[in-house]
Design a protein around this motif. Structure first.
Motif, short mmCIF file in Angstrom:
data_model
loop_
_atom_site.label_atom_id
_atom_site.label_comp_id
_atom_site.label_asym_id
_atom_site.label_seq_id
_atom_site.Cartn_x
_atom_site.Cartn_y
_atom_site.Cartn_z
N LEU A 64 -24.89 -1.36 3.12
CA LEU A 64 -25.90 -2.37 2.80
C LEU A 64 -25.31 -3.53 2.00
O LEU A 64 -26.04 -4.42 1.57
CB LEU A 64 -27.04 -1.74 1.99
CG LEU A 64 -27.77 -0.56 2.66
CD1 LEU A 64 -28.84 -0.01 1.73
CD2 LEU A 64 -28.37 -0.99 3.98
N GLY A 65 -24.01 -3.52 1.78
CA GLY A 65 -23.37 -4.57 1.00
C GLY A 65 -21.96 -4.17 0.64
O GLY A 65 -21.43 -3.17 1.13
N ASN A 66 -21.33 -4.95 -0.23
CA ASN A 66 -19.93 -4.72 -0.59
C ASN A 66 -19.75 -3.87 -1.84
O ASN A 66 -18.64 -3.43 -2.14
CB ASN A 66 -19.21 -6.06 -0.78
CG ASN A 66 -19.11 -6.83 0.52
OD1 ASN A 66 -18.90 -6.25 1.57
ND2 ASN A 66 -19.28 -8.15 0.44
N ASP A 67 -20.82 -3.66 -2.60
CA ASP A 67 -20.71 -2.87 -3.82
C ASP A 67 -20.86 -1.38 -3.51
O ASP A 67 -21.48 -0.98 -2.52
CB ASP A 67 -21.79 -3.28 -4.83
CG ASP A 67 -21.61 -4.72 -5.29
OD1 ASP A 67 -20.45 -5.19 -5.29
OD2 ASP A 67 -22.61 -5.36 -5.64
N ASP A 68 -20.27 -0.55 -4.37
CA ASP A 68 -20.36 0.89 -4.17
C ASP A 68 -21.80 1.38 -4.17
O ASP A 68 -22.13 2.39 -3.54
CB ASP A 68 -19.58 1.62 -5.26
CG ASP A 68 -18.08 1.46 -5.10
OD1 ASP A 68 -17.65 1.14 -3.97
OD2 ASP A 68 -17.34 1.63 -6.08
N ALA A 69 -22.67 0.67 -4.87
CA ALA A 69 -24.07 1.09 -4.95
C ALA A 69 -24.85 0.72 -3.70
O ALA A 69 -25.98 1.18 -3.51
CB ALA A 69 -24.73 0.46 -6.17
N ASP A 70 -24.26 -0.12 -2.84
CA ASP A 70 -24.95 -0.56 -1.63
C ASP A 70 -24.68 0.41 -0.47
O ASP A 70 -23.92 0.12 0.45
CB ASP A 70 -24.49 -1.97 -1.24
CG ASP A 70 -24.85 -3.01 -2.27
OD1 ASP A 70 -25.88 -2.83 -2.95
OD2 ASP A 70 -24.11 -4.00 -2.40
N TYR A 71 -25.28 1.56 -0.53
CA TYR A 71 -25.05 2.57 0.50
C TYR A 71 -26.38 3.02 1.12
O TYR A 71 -27.45 2.86 0.52
CB TYR A 71 -24.31 3.77 -0.07
CG TYR A 71 -25.07 4.49 -1.17
CD1 TYR A 71 -25.99 5.49 -0.87
CD2 TYR A 71 -24.90 4.15 -2.50
CE1 TYR A 71 -26.71 6.13 -1.86
CE2 TYR A 71 -25.61 4.79 -3.50
CZ TYR A 71 -26.51 5.77 -3.18
OH TYR A 71 -27.22 6.40 -4.17
N SER A 72 -26.29 3.57 2.30
CA SER A 72 -27.46 4.13 2.97
C SER A 72 -27.53 5.62 2.65
O SER A 72 -26.56 6.34 2.82
CB SER A 72 -27.36 3.92 4.48
OG SER A 72 -28.32 4.70 5.15
N SER A 73 -28.68 6.07 2.23
CA SER A 73 -28.87 7.49 1.91
C SER A 73 -29.32 8.29 3.12
O SER A 73 -29.56 9.48 3.03
CB SER A 73 -29.89 7.65 0.78
OG SER A 73 -31.14 7.12 1.19
N THR A 74 -29.42 7.62 4.29
CA THR A 74 -29.87 8.31 5.50
C THR A 74 -28.78 8.35 6.58
O THR A 74 -29.06 8.62 7.74
CB THR A 74 -31.12 7.63 6.08
OG1 THR A 74 -30.88 6.23 6.27
CG2 THR A 74 -32.31 7.81 5.16
N ASP A 75 -27.53 8.08 6.18
CA ASP A 75 -26.43 8.11 7.13
C ASP A 75 -25.86 9.52 7.23
O ASP A 75 -25.57 10.15 6.20
CB ASP A 75 -25.32 7.14 6.70
CG ASP A 75 -24.12 7.19 7.61
OD1 ASP A 75 -24.30 7.45 8.80
OD2 ASP A 75 -22.99 6.95 7.13
N THR A 76 -25.71 10.02 8.44
CA THR A 76 -25.06 11.30 8.66
C THR A 76 -23.58 11.08 8.92
O THR A 76 -23.21 10.25 9.75
CB THR A 76 -25.69 12.03 9.87
OG1 THR A 76 -27.04 12.36 9.56
CG2 THR A 76 -24.94 13.31 10.17
N LEU A 77 -22.73 11.82 8.22
CA LEU A 77 -21.28 11.75 8.43
C LEU A 77 -20.76 13.19 8.46
O LEU A 77 -20.51 13.81 7.42
CB LEU A 77 -20.60 10.95 7.31
CG LEU A 77 -19.07 10.88 7.37
CD1 LEU A 77 -18.60 10.33 8.70
CD2 LEU A 77 -18.53 10.04 6.22
N ILE A 78 -20.63 13.73 9.67
CA ILE A 78 -20.16 15.09 9.87
C ILE A 78 -18.64 15.08 9.99
O ILE A 78 -18.08 14.34 10.79
CB ILE A 78 -20.77 15.71 11.13
CG1 ILE A 78 -22.30 15.70 11.09
CG2 ILE A 78 -20.25 17.13 11.34
CD1 ILE A 78 -22.91 16.57 10.05
N TYR A 79 -17.98 15.92 9.20
CA TYR A 79 -16.51 16.01 9.27
C TYR A 79 -16.07 17.42 8.90
O TYR A 79 -16.69 18.01 8.02
CB TYR A 79 -15.89 14.98 8.31
CG TYR A 79 -14.42 14.73 8.63
CD1 TYR A 79 -14.04 13.91 9.68
CD2 TYR A 79 -13.42 15.33 7.86
CE1 TYR A 79 -12.72 13.68 9.97
CE2 TYR A 79 -12.08 15.11 8.15
CZ TYR A 79 -11.74 14.29 9.21
OH TYR A 79 -10.43 14.07 9.51
N PRO A 80 -15.06 17.98 9.53
CA PRO A 80 -14.24 17.39 10.60
C PRO A 80 -14.96 17.41 11.94
O PRO A 80 -16.02 17.97 12.08
CB PRO A 80 -13.02 18.30 10.62
CG PRO A 80 -13.52 19.62 10.17
CD PRO A 80 -14.58 19.33 9.17
#
Length: 317
Positions: free
Chosen positions: A301-317
């Motif tokens: 949502l932006g360039n700052d660390d606080a600008d993140y989406s809380s609904t993004d799924t990131l499955i790894y590995p």
């Protein structure tokens, strides 16, 4: 005496029978192979569903007041990759995790030594926590279509992670980052929490070829066009027919494309622009830029660390 006539097959008749049998086999074998794969998918989905139930029991408010799913202890400021399995690592083992030196003596490949002792933490450590607790077994994290084998450890409780990537077929929602992106009972029920291992992960000592983005693909493209971006568990690398995905509410389904969930984002990549469709469908592969893909939705949502989406799924590995 009358001569009795003996009836039998001629060579031509025998060849015709053999040809018919061969034709029937050629028709039935693909159907049997397909049925076998569909059966394996059901077993795979059952494995994920069982792991999801174990996570929900783990997060019970009577046991865990914060209602979080298994999350290995980690240092929020640490961002790096390391270790023999080539899985995303960050942070260090806390004192509560036991004596890391004792673990190193048993099997150095299980952890990575540093000035602080064993410092390698990975997404797969979360699932090992369930195995250590006896909530699931090593064979339950093996997809029957993947060709992987259960971890050979005899003494489960002396290790903190899997011996190698070949002993775990599933990925986990990356638990490193803000509380709002970590696996828990507080997340949206439509979010993917676990899935078949994705196409972006190192194999052995080198990074495997990763599928590249193609502007011609979108969420309306036919499932066969997404094969290179699906899990290799069901069909092989570059030819995956789809993946089983475990959602936050505990149910698991087979998805023909990797774009699912709240934002219809790629479950195997970090969303880099929530407002942009391509930023959701493609995102950034985990090994492309660890600094930008360390936790789900970072800087989407932006360039700052606080600008993140809380609904993004990131499955790894």
């Amino acid at each position: 005496m009358k001569r009795r006539r003996v009836f039998g097959f001629t060579l031509i008749e025998l060849l015709v029978v053999v040809a018919i049998i061969a034709l029937l086999i050629s028709i039935l074998l693909p159907s049997l192979s397909r049925a076998r794969e569909l059966s394996k998918r059901l077993v795979c989905a059952s494995n994920l569903s069982g792991a999801g139930k174990a996570c929900k029991i783990y997060s019970s408010p009577m046991i865990n007041p914060e209602e979080v799913w298994p999350i290995p202890a980690f240092n929020l400021t640490a961002r790096r990759t390391s270790g023999g399995t080539g899985i995303l690592y960050a942070g260090e083992i806390s004192d509560d995790d036991g004596d890391p030196d004792a673990v190193l003596e048993q099997d150095p490949s299980r952890v990575t030594p540093s000035d602080e002792g064993a410092s390698a933490l990975s997404t797969t450590r979360a699932l090992w926590m369930l195995i250590r607790a006896g909530d699931i077994q090593v064979k339950q994290v093996i997809c029957p279509s993947s060709g992987d084998s259960p971890d050979p450890a005899d003494e489960i409780d002396i290790y903190y992670d899997f011996q190698a990537i070949e002993h775990i077929s599933y990925g986990y929602q990356v638990p490193f980052g803000p509380n709002q992106t970590r696996p828990s009972e507080n997340l949206d029920t439509r979010m993917g929490m676990m899935a078949d291992r994705g196409p972006y992960y190192p194999v052995g000592s080198s990074v495997a070829d990763s599928p590249e983005s193609d502007d011609g693909l979108d969420e309306n493209s036919a499932p066969p066009e997404w094969k290179a971006f699906n899990s290799p568990n069901h069909g092989g690398r570059g030819a995956g027919e789809g993946q089983n995905v475990l959602f936050q509410d505990g149910h698991a389904t087979f998805e023909r494309k990797p774009i699912v969930g709240v934002d219809q984002d790629n479950v195997y990549t970090n969303m880099y622009n929530m407002q942009n469709s391509e930023g959701r469908w493609w995102g950034r592969a985990p090994q492309d830029d660890i600094a930008q893909c360390w936790f789900p939705g970072e800087k989407s949502l932006g360039n700052d660390d606080a600008d993140y989406s809380s609904t993004d799924t990131l499955i790894y590995p």
